[in-house]
Design an enzyme around this catalytic site. Sequence first.
Site, short mmCIF file in Angstrom:
data_model
loop_
_atom_site.label_atom_id
_atom_site.label_comp_id
_atom_site.label_asym_id
_atom_site.label_seq_id
_atom_site.Cartn_x
_atom_site.Cartn_y
_atom_site.Cartn_z
N LYS A 13 38.21 65.83 2.95
CA LYS A 13 38.36 67.24 2.56
C LYS A 13 39.05 67.37 1.19
O LYS A 13 38.59 68.11 0.33
CB LYS A 13 39.18 68.02 3.61
N ARG A 87 43.95 75.32 11.22
CA ARG A 87 43.90 74.18 12.12
C ARG A 87 44.04 74.61 13.58
O ARG A 87 44.00 73.76 14.46
CB ARG A 87 45.03 73.22 11.80
N ARG A 126 45.10 53.77 2.60
CA ARG A 126 44.88 54.81 1.58
C ARG A 126 46.16 55.01 0.74
O ARG A 126 47.26 54.96 1.25
CB ARG A 126 44.54 56.12 2.32
N ARG A 158 51.13 57.92 1.98
CA ARG A 158 51.74 58.95 2.80
C ARG A 158 52.43 58.35 4.01
O ARG A 158 51.92 57.42 4.62
CB ARG A 158 50.66 59.92 3.27
N ARG A 169 47.63 62.56 14.97
CA ARG A 169 46.90 63.54 14.14
C ARG A 169 45.49 63.76 14.70
O ARG A 169 44.98 64.89 14.71
CB ARG A 169 46.82 63.06 12.69
P1 AMP Z 1 47.05 67.09 5.68
O1 AMP Z 1 47.52 66.75 4.30
O2 AMP Z 1 46.11 68.26 5.71
O3 AMP Z 1 46.50 65.89 6.42
O4 AMP Z 1 48.35 67.57 6.49
C1 AMP Z 1 49.45 66.70 6.68
C2 AMP Z 1 50.33 67.23 7.79
O5 AMP Z 1 50.84 68.52 7.43
C3 AMP Z 1 49.64 67.46 9.13
O6 AMP Z 1 49.55 66.29 9.92
C4 AMP Z 1 50.57 68.51 9.76
O7 AMP Z 1 51.79 67.93 10.20
C5 AMP Z 1 50.90 69.39 8.56
N1 AMP Z 1 49.90 70.46 8.35
C6 AMP Z 1 49.07 70.62 7.28
N2 AMP Z 1 48.31 71.71 7.40
C7 AMP Z 1 48.64 72.26 8.61
C8 AMP Z 1 48.18 73.40 9.33
N3 AMP Z 1 47.21 74.19 8.83
N4 AMP Z 1 48.75 73.66 10.53
C9 AMP Z 1 49.73 72.89 11.02
N5 AMP Z 1 50.20 71.77 10.41
C10 AMP Z 1 49.67 71.46 9.20
#
Ligand code: AMP
Length: 212
Positions: A13, A87, A126, A158, A169
């Site tokens: 994404k 989400r 990654r 990360r 996740r």
């Molecule tokens: P991402 O970079 O999108 O993979 O997000 C990393 C982490 O941020 C996720 O595993 C969640 O802990 C938190 N996070 C990001 N976006 C959301 C969302 N829309 N709702 C809840 N938690 C989020």
Amino acid sequence: MNIILLGPPGAGKGTQARRLVEEHGMIQLSTGDMLRAARTSGTDMGKRVAAVMDAGNLVTDEIVIGLIEEQLSIDNSKGFIFDGFPRTLGQADALENLLNKINKQLNFVIEMKVDDDALVSRIVGRSTCDSCGEVYHNVTKPEPNECHMCGSKIFKSRADDNELSLKTRLMAYYRDTSPLIGYYYAKGNLYSINGLQDINIVAEKIGSILNR
Ligand code: AMP
């Protein structure tokens, strides 16, 4: 044009969102990036969400909806790319209400499908450029001395890109986020593409959806 990129962690994404920013001038709204920025700058909210994120759990709807609401006032004619948001069904409803309030609508929801085994190998290994966010991988695209995109020499992995957090996740994705696929299908704006294809092919497919 406002779109959602929907898919499990590692589906690509962020990579595709960055291309849409470069090629179409759209604005990427990544709640993951916003939360990581809050952590780096040490805000109270950033401190509160750190452990939740590292474990791979979702932070509360209230926090992420608030973050998105702040950004929707950005003046923009090309549209927003919602990356990693919504989400949950609660976030999806909130997004619809927020867009309605500013007389905007959601045009396309693009689901990026990738099988689970591929996600694990994509994510474990990654790293990203600390400056521009370009993604590298120790097998498929090893870190160069200098980032191909911006020349920075600093790369980061990360804290949640490990097998244990990834499992959490993925469970959060299937439990809380995957119902959005049926929800947007029923609303009539879901388009699904195979996210395992070459990055350029995925980008072309997204482009042809946006041209409809
Ligand atoms: P991402 O970079 O999108 O993979 O997000 C990393 C982490 O941020 C996720 O595993 C969640 O802990 C938190 N996070 C990001 N976006 C959301 C969302 N829309 N709702 C809840 N938690 C989020």
